[in-house]
Scaffold this active site. Sequence first.
Site, PDB file in Angstrom:
ATOM      1  N   ILE A  62       0.833  -1.203   0.000  1.00 49.71           N
ATOM      2  CA  ILE A  62       0.000   0.000   0.000  1.00 49.71           C
ATOM      3  C   ILE A  62       0.868   1.254   0.000  1.00 49.71           C
ATOM      4  O   ILE A  62       0.554   2.251  -0.665  1.00 49.71           O
ATOM      5  CB  ILE A  62      -0.949  -0.001   1.208  1.00 49.71           C
ATOM      6  CG1 ILE A  62      -1.961  -1.143   1.080  1.00 49.71           C
ATOM      7  CG2 ILE A  62      -1.675   1.334   1.341  1.00 49.71           C
ATOM      8  CD1 ILE A  62      -2.778  -1.391   2.335  1.00 49.71           C
ATOM      9  N   ASP A  64      14.705   2.407  10.149  1.00 46.93           N
ATOM     10  CA  ASP A  64      13.913   1.508  10.981  1.00 46.93           C
ATOM     11  C   ASP A  64      12.905   2.374  11.722  1.00 46.93           C
ATOM     12  O   ASP A  64      13.274   3.197  12.563  1.00 46.93           O
ATOM     13  CB  ASP A  64      14.825   0.768  11.962  1.00 46.93           C
ATOM     14  CG  ASP A  64      14.060  -0.216  12.847  1.00 46.93           C
ATOM     15  OD1 ASP A  64      12.811  -0.173  12.882  1.00 46.93           O
ATOM     16  OD2 ASP A  64      14.714  -1.024  13.528  1.00 46.93           O
ATOM     17  N   SER A  92      -6.750  -1.323   9.959  1.00 48.88           N
ATOM     18  CA  SER A  92      -7.162  -2.584   9.352  1.00 48.88           C
ATOM     19  C   SER A  92      -8.564  -2.943   9.818  1.00 48.88           C
ATOM     20  O   SER A  92      -8.967  -2.585  10.933  1.00 48.88           O
ATOM     21  CB  SER A  92      -6.206  -3.710   9.746  1.00 48.88           C
ATOM     22  OG  SER A  92      -6.706  -4.977   9.357  1.00 48.88           O
ATOM     23  N   TYR A 125      -2.053  -8.514  16.225  1.00 49.24           N
ATOM     24  CA  TYR A 125      -2.177  -7.608  15.085  1.00 49.24           C
ATOM     25  C   TYR A 125      -3.450  -6.770  15.199  1.00 49.24           C
ATOM     26  O   TYR A 125      -3.419  -5.543  15.022  1.00 49.24           O
ATOM     27  CB  TYR A 125      -2.187  -8.408  13.782  1.00 49.24           C
ATOM     28  CG  TYR A 125      -2.472  -7.569  12.554  1.00 49.24           C
ATOM     29  CD1 TYR A 125      -1.514  -6.692  12.065  1.00 49.24           C
ATOM     30  CD2 TYR A 125      -3.690  -7.658  11.878  1.00 49.24           C
ATOM     31  CE1 TYR A 125      -1.767  -5.924  10.934  1.00 49.24           C
ATOM     32  CE2 TYR A 125      -3.951  -6.896  10.756  1.00 49.24           C
ATOM     33  CZ  TYR A 125      -2.982  -6.028  10.287  1.00 49.24           C
ATOM     34  OH  TYR A 125      -3.235  -5.259   9.180  1.00 49.24           O
ATOM     35  N   LYS A 136      -3.719  -2.627  15.562  1.00 49.62           N
ATOM     36  CA  LYS A 136      -4.431  -1.753  14.631  1.00 49.62           C
ATOM     37  C   LYS A 136      -5.569  -0.999  15.330  1.00 49.62           C
ATOM     38  O   LYS A 136      -5.900   0.129  14.948  1.00 49.62           O
ATOM     39  CB  LYS A 136      -4.952  -2.564  13.446  1.00 49.62           C
ATOM     40  CG  LYS A 136      -3.852  -3.039  12.507  1.00 49.62           C
ATOM     41  CD  LYS A 136      -3.028  -1.869  11.960  1.00 49.62           C
ATOM     42  CE  LYS A 136      -2.028  -2.309  10.903  1.00 49.62           C
ATOM     43  NZ  LYS A 136      -1.286  -1.162  10.342  1.00 49.62           N
ATOM     44  N   VAL A 156      -6.027  -7.192   1.067  1.00 51.34           N
ATOM     45  CA  VAL A 156      -5.389  -6.451  -0.026  1.00 51.34           C
ATOM     46  C   VAL A 156      -4.279  -7.317  -0.607  1.00 51.34           C
ATOM     47  O   VAL A 156      -3.574  -8.018   0.129  1.00 51.34           O
ATOM     48  CB  VAL A 156      -4.785  -5.120   0.474  1.00 51.34           C
ATOM     49  CG1 VAL A 156      -4.204  -4.320  -0.690  1.00 51.34           C
ATOM     50  CG2 VAL A 156      -5.819  -4.288   1.220  1.00 51.34           C
TER      51      VAL A 156
END
Length: 225
Positions: free
Chosen positions: A12, A47, A122, A137, A141, A170
Amino acid sequence: MTLVVTGGGSGIGLATVRLALAAGRSVAVLDLDVSAVSDVDKAISVDITDPGRVHRAVRSLGPLTGLVTCAGIAPSGGLLDSSPDELRRVFDVNVHGTAYAMQAVAPVLRDGGGGAIVTIASVAAHRGGGLLGGTPYAASKAAVIGLTRAAAREFAPFGITVNSVAPGPVRTPLLAEPEAFAATTLLNRVATPGEIAEAVLFLLGPAGRNITGEVLNTNAGAHFA
């Protein structure tokens, strides 16, 4: 005046970079691997979890118009399967990395009279993980969404809008066998990175000037499915 894109070397982020360049924007990419973006105005290997390096990179860019935080990782493991180091890593990249980029860019936008910030969340934040990401995860998000909404309030006096785009499945390197995830959406489809980038550019552009603290769900109805 430059748009900063973290994680702009792939997925993305790279699609956002390409679309922004096509629209005539000056773009700087901050990513671990910047080999795919040699044609941007500036590409810096950084980073995103190192706040000192992020701040130094941003200071080298001069006046800015906005920020898009695409740098992220998407582990699929559950909470019980994740070690402390794995938990720390997903929050370091997805949440702390987003916050560090905001901390570096927002003062530059403030001093320049305003701008726009777009974070990438997300659908996992709404669905609680499941097929589209594990529990750590999804939690990271959800934290990105909370960070976005709080920053929108904090930065509003400076003329800075802060919004989030929350994709569903995606076609990016983060999602193995993406077509298998089509059934998790109402529209039975998987987005392209370019489609998500279009939403990002909408929020960065003139049409987004009166929008802040919002989450644009670009997930083909996955949060309802």
